[in-house]
Write a protein that holds these residues in place. Structure first.
Motif: not given
Length: 180
Positions: A126-131
């Motif tokens: 999820e962090l990869m998607r957000r970043i």
């Protein structure tokens, strides 16, 4: 500094972990330095080694200031927290920092940290998607990262990101490039 209110990609959002617990993914704020320091001290030696490519016992004031005071135009930092107010605890985060002087920047270094008890819960994905969403919002074209070849969890997150990827192994370190 960019106002987080003006950028939908920077909105705080709840995230349901695979175990059913709910965490909050939010932009880092200037007052977060003590929370980040506490979270760093809670990390296990292996997690620190994987994140910093070596053993590190303390996070410097400069590193804290850099994460807690990002400008959200050439750099970005998200924190993952549980609890709120005085009981808010940082359990992870992701950041990028521009690698060039162009405006807008074209390349940025990206990094992630997830506290051991929360690894495998979908947070890094999820962090990869957000970043990536935030990188695109500021005009970035590429993320770069250095990952230990033994850190299969992080390499897997990059491979599953859906972004065009290239990797090069050099002396036990994988140099990753992700096209946004």
């Amino acid at each position: 500094m960019v106002s987080v209110v003006q950028r939908p990609d920077l909105a705080s959002r709840p995230f349901k972990l695979k175990n059913g617990a709910v965490a909050l993914i939010r932009p880092a704020r200037p007052g977060d330095a003590p929370k980040i320091r506490r979270a760093f001290r809670e990390l296990g030696a292996e997690t620190r080694y994987n994140r910093f490519l070596g053993y590190k016992n303390e996070v410097s004031e400069a590193e804290l200031a850099r994460i807690a005071n990002v400008d959200f135009s050439r750099e970005c930092a998200f924190l993952v927290t549980i609890g709120d107010g005085e009981s808010e605890f940082v359990i992870g985060g992701a950041s990028f920092f521009a690698l060039d002087d162009e405006t807008p920047p074209q390349r940025a270094e990206v990094a992630f940290t997830i506290e051991e008890d929360f690894q495998g819960q979908g947070l890094a994905t999820e962090l990869m998607r957000r970043i990536a969403e935030s990188g695109r919002a500021v005009g970035l074209r590429r993320f770069e990262a250095e990952v230990l070849g033994t850190n299969q969890g992080m390499l897997s997150v990059f491979k599953r990101s859906g972004l065009p990827i290239s990797m090069r192994l050099e002396e036990g370190v994988v140099h990753v490039a992700l096209e946004l």
